[in-house]
Design a protein around this motif. Sequence first.
Motif, PDB file in Angstrom:
ATOM      1  N   GLN A   1      85.788  37.324  31.706  1.00 28.24           N
ATOM      2  CA  GLN A   1      86.547  36.312  32.306  1.00 28.24           C
ATOM      3  C   GLN A   1      85.805  34.703  32.293  1.00 28.24           C
ATOM      4  O   GLN A   1      86.633  33.770  31.995  1.00 28.24           O
ATOM      5  N   LEU A   2      84.592  34.894  32.299  1.00 30.30           N
ATOM      6  CA  LEU A   2      83.838  33.571  31.856  1.00 30.30           C
ATOM      7  C   LEU A   2      83.865  33.138  30.478  1.00 30.30           C
ATOM      8  O   LEU A   2      84.171  31.888  30.337  1.00 30.30           O
TER       9      LEU A   2
ATOM     10  N   TYR B   1      77.099  37.395  42.444  1.00 30.87           N
ATOM     11  CA  TYR B   1      77.904  36.238  41.582  1.00 30.87           C
ATOM     12  C   TYR B   1      79.307  36.498  41.867  1.00 30.87           C
ATOM     13  O   TYR B   1      79.919  37.612  41.624  1.00 30.87           O
ATOM     14  N   GLN B   2      79.901  35.474  42.426  1.00 27.81           N
ATOM     15  CA  GLN B   2      81.409  35.594  42.350  1.00 27.81           C
ATOM     16  C   GLN B   2      82.198  34.515  41.459  1.00 27.81           C
ATOM     17  O   GLN B   2      81.610  33.435  41.196  1.00 27.81           O
ATOM     18  N   LEU B   3      83.160  34.854  40.963  1.00 27.89           N
ATOM     19  CA  LEU B   3      84.275  34.016  40.048  1.00 27.89           C
ATOM     20  C   LEU B   3      84.784  33.047  41.150  1.00 27.89           C
ATOM     21  O   LEU B   3      85.377  33.763  42.177  1.00 27.89           O
ATOM     22  N   PHE B   4      84.962  31.799  40.725  1.00 27.37           N
ATOM     23  CA  PHE B   4      85.728  30.952  41.428  1.00 27.37           C
ATOM     24  C   PHE B   4      86.668  30.179  40.361  1.00 27.37           C
ATOM     25  O   PHE B   4      86.285  29.789  39.286  1.00 27.37           O
ATOM     26  N   GLU B   5      87.872  29.757  40.697  1.00 26.43           N
ATOM     27  CA  GLU B   5      88.651  28.978  39.838  1.00 26.43           C
ATOM     28  C   GLU B   5      88.210  27.806  39.500  1.00 26.43           C
ATOM     29  O   GLU B   5      87.760  27.152  40.521  1.00 26.43           O
ATOM     30  N   ILE B   6      88.421  27.258  38.222  1.00 26.31           N
ATOM     31  CA  ILE B   6      87.929  25.881  38.029  1.00 26.31           C
ATOM     32  C   ILE B   6      89.242  24.870  38.365  1.00 26.31           C
ATOM     33  O   ILE B   6      90.176  25.082  38.101  1.00 26.31           O
TER      34      ILE B   6
ATOM     35  N   ILE C   1      83.019  21.238  31.871  1.00 27.43           N
ATOM     36  CA  ILE C   1      82.398  22.487  32.488  1.00 27.43           C
ATOM     37  C   ILE C   1      83.185  23.774  31.868  1.00 27.43           C
ATOM     38  O   ILE C   1      82.214  24.685  31.487  1.00 27.43           O
ATOM     39  N   LYS C   2      84.492  23.641  31.695  1.00 22.61           N
ATOM     40  CA  LYS C   2      85.082  24.902  31.135  1.00 22.61           C
ATOM     41  C   LYS C   2      84.592  25.132  29.853  1.00 22.61           C
ATOM     42  O   LYS C   2      84.291  26.484  29.678  1.00 22.61           O
ATOM     43  N   ALA C   3      84.616  24.539  28.964  1.00 21.10           N
ATOM     44  CA  ALA C   3      84.160  24.431  27.525  1.00 21.10           C
ATOM     45  C   ALA C   3      82.669  25.194  27.564  1.00 21.10           C
ATOM     46  O   ALA C   3      82.404  25.922  26.712  1.00 21.10           O
ATOM     47  N   THR C   4      81.675  24.654  28.359  1.00 24.26           N
ATOM     48  CA  THR C   4      80.608  25.035  28.247  1.00 24.26           C
ATOM     49  C   THR C   4      80.474  26.690  28.886  1.00 24.26           C
ATOM     50  O   THR C   4      79.500  27.251  28.579  1.00 24.26           O
ATOM     51  N   ILE C   5      80.945  26.691  30.088  1.00 26.35           N
ATOM     52  CA  ILE C   5      81.068  28.246  30.681  1.00 26.35           C
ATOM     53  C   ILE C   5      81.508  29.070  29.779  1.00 26.35           C
ATOM     54  O   ILE C   5      81.267  30.174  29.581  1.00 26.35           O
ATOM     55  N   ASN C   6      82.964  28.750  29.006  1.00 34.24           N
ATOM     56  CA  ASN C   6      83.271  29.640  28.046  1.00 34.24           C
ATOM     57  C   ASN C   6      82.251  30.034  26.936  1.00 34.24           C
ATOM     58  O   ASN C   6      82.122  31.308  26.675  1.00 34.24           O
ATOM     59  N   GLN C   7      81.425  28.896  26.567  1.00 34.77           N
ATOM     60  CA  GLN C   7      80.509  29.545  25.335  1.00 34.77           C
ATOM     61  C   GLN C   7      79.246  30.023  26.086  1.00 34.77           C
ATOM     62  O   GLN C   7      78.689  31.254  25.381  1.00 34.77           O
ATOM     63  N   ILE C   8      78.846  29.913  27.516  1.00 32.78           N
ATOM     64  CA  ILE C   8      77.920  30.748  27.808  1.00 32.78           C
ATOM     65  C   ILE C   8      78.400  32.102  28.274  1.00 32.78           C
ATOM     66  O   ILE C   8      77.614  33.076  27.781  1.00 32.78           O
ATOM     67  N   GLY C   9      79.761  32.321  28.684  1.00 34.08           N
ATOM     68  CA  GLY C   9      80.117  33.327  28.698  1.00 34.08           C
ATOM     69  C   GLY C   9      80.295  34.453  27.660  1.00 34.08           C
ATOM     70  O   GLY C   9      79.684  35.610  27.683  1.00 34.08           O
ATOM     71  N   PHE C  10      80.528  33.761  26.898  1.00 34.52           N
ATOM     72  CA  PHE C  10      80.652  34.452  25.340  1.00 34.52           C
ATOM     73  C   PHE C  10      79.468  34.868  24.684  1.00 34.52           C
ATOM     74  O   PHE C  10      79.404  36.027  24.376  1.00 34.52           O
TER      75      PHE C  10
END
Length: 267
Positions: free
Chosen positions: A82-83, A102-107, A115-124
């Motif tokens: 999901q990240l 750790y909990q997920l919260f909506e951006i 922030i979203k772009a970086t989180i997507n890469q970190i999550g990947f």
Amino acid sequence: MKSNTIISQSMQKFISLIILLLFFTISTAQNRFGNPEVDTNQIQKNFSDWSNYQGKNIMLSRDFTALDLQSKEISKESFLDQLANGNCIPIRLKSEDSKYYYQLFEIEAGSDTSIKATINQIGFDALKNYKMEGTPFPKFLFKDLNGKLVSNESMKGKIIVIKCWYIHCTPCIREFPQVNRLAEEYKNRKDIVFMSLAEDAPEKLKLFLARRPLAYSVIPNMKVYMNEALQLNSFPTHFILNKEGMIAKVLPNFESLEVALRKVSEM
């Protein structure tokens, strides 16, 4: 009329009680694991605040209890997926025990798009690393800077700590003092080997390491192996292999490496 008024008042009290019970149930469910340690809206206001928080408080390579948007426990793989592919940020919850939640919260819609772009890469990256754990480390036959040959076969029965790096990687070099201390801490453990894979040529490495010593054995010319066999796109990356040659952990930094090695070495 009086009877109807009494019934109406009773109904209102009953409805109020139901609402209170629902509120209590929801609050209990949300707080069962703890409350967010930061304001989830405020931390998204600008990239710098979020990045500082993420870097210091969220280690996706560690063992943690993963919670979704509704505070329900989910698998670590689902959390990382999901990240990588969703619209979520991870926040650590305050807890009374020593575990990590750790909990997920909506951006939020008005958040910095970086922030979203970086989180997507970190999550990947974190998801890819997580999926490697429990799999065999790719076959290898390496020769270090001292001419010593090492292979999967020669390393059987040993825990192997591998650091992947290159000379011009600032984060890789910054953690040299820490990884050197770690190697020193385990120097009497004959069943633990510290080895590093470097992209650079032997001559360049020898000149560089004369100024910045590394307590690991160093394998040169590993760019192709790291790109193709390990499919790395982030440095430094650390691997811990168990005594059966399986990947126990894949880690992005020293902080998570130190904790993970302690666990693996005690097994």
